[in-house]
Write a protein that holds these residues in place. Sequence first.
Motif, PDB file in Angstrom:
ATOM      1  N   GLU A  55       0.845  -1.201   0.000  1.00  0.00           N
ATOM      2  CA  GLU A  55       0.000   0.000   0.000  1.00  0.00           C
ATOM      3  C   GLU A  55       0.879   1.250   0.000  1.00  0.00           C
ATOM      4  O   GLU A  55       0.620   2.210  -0.723  1.00  0.00           O
ATOM      5  CB  GLU A  55      -0.937   0.006   1.217  1.00  0.00           C
ATOM      6  N   ALA A  56       1.932   1.236   0.834  1.00  0.00           N
ATOM      7  CA  ALA A  56       2.824   2.392   0.925  1.00  0.00           C
ATOM      8  C   ALA A  56       3.560   2.639  -0.392  1.00  0.00           C
ATOM      9  O   ALA A  56       3.707   3.781  -0.829  1.00  0.00           O
ATOM     10  CB  ALA A  56       3.821   2.189   2.063  1.00  0.00           C
ATOM     11  N   LEU A  57       4.005   1.588  -1.019  1.00  0.00           N
ATOM     12  CA  LEU A  57       4.735   1.730  -2.283  1.00  0.00           C
ATOM     13  C   LEU A  57       3.808   2.164  -3.408  1.00  0.00           C
ATOM     14  O   LEU A  57       4.060   3.166  -4.085  1.00  0.00           O
ATOM     15  CB  LEU A  57       5.407   0.402  -2.646  1.00  0.00           C
ATOM     16  N   TYR A  58       2.735   1.418  -3.619  1.00  0.00           N
ATOM     17  CA  TYR A  58       1.889   1.661  -4.785  1.00  0.00           C
ATOM     18  C   TYR A  58       1.088   2.953  -4.705  1.00  0.00           C
ATOM     19  O   TYR A  58       0.872   3.598  -5.717  1.00  0.00           O
ATOM     20  CB  TYR A  58       0.944   0.474  -5.005  1.00  0.00           C
ATOM     21  N   PHE A  59       0.611   3.318  -3.530  1.00  0.00           N
ATOM     22  CA  PHE A  59      -0.196   4.528  -3.422  1.00  0.00           C
ATOM     23  C   PHE A  59       0.589   5.713  -2.877  1.00  0.00           C
ATOM     24  O   PHE A  59       0.106   6.835  -2.918  1.00  0.00           O
ATOM     25  CB  PHE A  59      -1.419   4.288  -2.533  1.00  0.00           C
ATOM     26  N   GLY A  60       1.775   5.455  -2.337  1.00  0.00           N
ATOM     27  CA  GLY A  60       2.573   6.530  -1.765  1.00  0.00           C
ATOM     28  C   GLY A  60       3.731   6.907  -2.652  1.00  0.00           C
ATOM     29  O   GLY A  60       3.660   7.865  -3.428  1.00  0.00           O
ATOM     30  N   ALA A  61       4.803   6.150  -2.534  1.00  0.00           N
ATOM     31  CA  ALA A  61       6.032   6.458  -3.255  1.00  0.00           C
ATOM     32  C   ALA A  61       5.803   6.570  -4.760  1.00  0.00           C
ATOM     33  O   ALA A  61       6.365   7.445  -5.424  1.00  0.00           O
ATOM     34  CB  ALA A  61       7.086   5.401  -2.947  1.00  0.00           C
TER      35      ALA A  61
END
Length: 191
Positions: A55-61
Motif C-alpha cells: 500500500e505504501a509503495l503503490y499509493f505513496g512512493a
Amino acid sequence: MTGSDPKADLQVYLQDARDALLWKLDGLPEYDIRRPLTPTGTNLLGLVKHLAGAEALYFGAAFGRPFPGTPLWITGDAEPDADLWARADETREDITGRYRQACARADETIAALPLDAVGRVPGAPAGTTLHRVLTHMVAETQRHAGHADIVRELIDGAVGQRPDGLNVAPRDPAHLDRVERAAREAAARGN
C-alpha cells in the motif's frame, strides 16, 4: 438507473479485502499469527506486513506521496522476504497499525488524484495510472486475503470473508468424502 463510480467501486472491493485480511488475526495467540503454515513460510502477520509495504509503495512512493513511518520492507538492504514475516521484536499492534496507517494514506491518495493520474511504479511500465494501481491492489489484497483464509482454516477451522461466516456453506463431512472419492477415482482412471 444510477451511474457507476469506478473509483468508488474499486475502493469498496479493496476495503472489503483489507477488512477480511485483518479479521483473520482476531482471537489468535501470538504464535499462531506468526507461525509458517506452508513450505514457503506463509503466515498471517507476514501477509499483513507485506500488504502494508505494498500500500505504501503503490499509493505513496509511486505517486510522489511517500508515507512517513511506514517502512518499505522490500527495499534497501532488507533481507530477502523480510516483508513476509514478523521478527520477534515486531508486535502485532505495530504491524497492523502500520497497515491501517498505510491504508488510510492510500485512501487519501485515491481521493486526491484522478484515476488517470500517472505514477512511477518500480518494475511496471512507464505511464502506470492510478486506475491500474488501484485495480492491481484490489487483486493483490484479495489474493492475500485468500491465502489468509486458508492459513486461518489450518489453524482453527475459521473460514470466510467475514467473521459471521454467512458467506460460507456449512461444513458437511459428506461433501468432503465425495470430493475425496472423486479424486481417488480420477487418479485410478489415470485422468
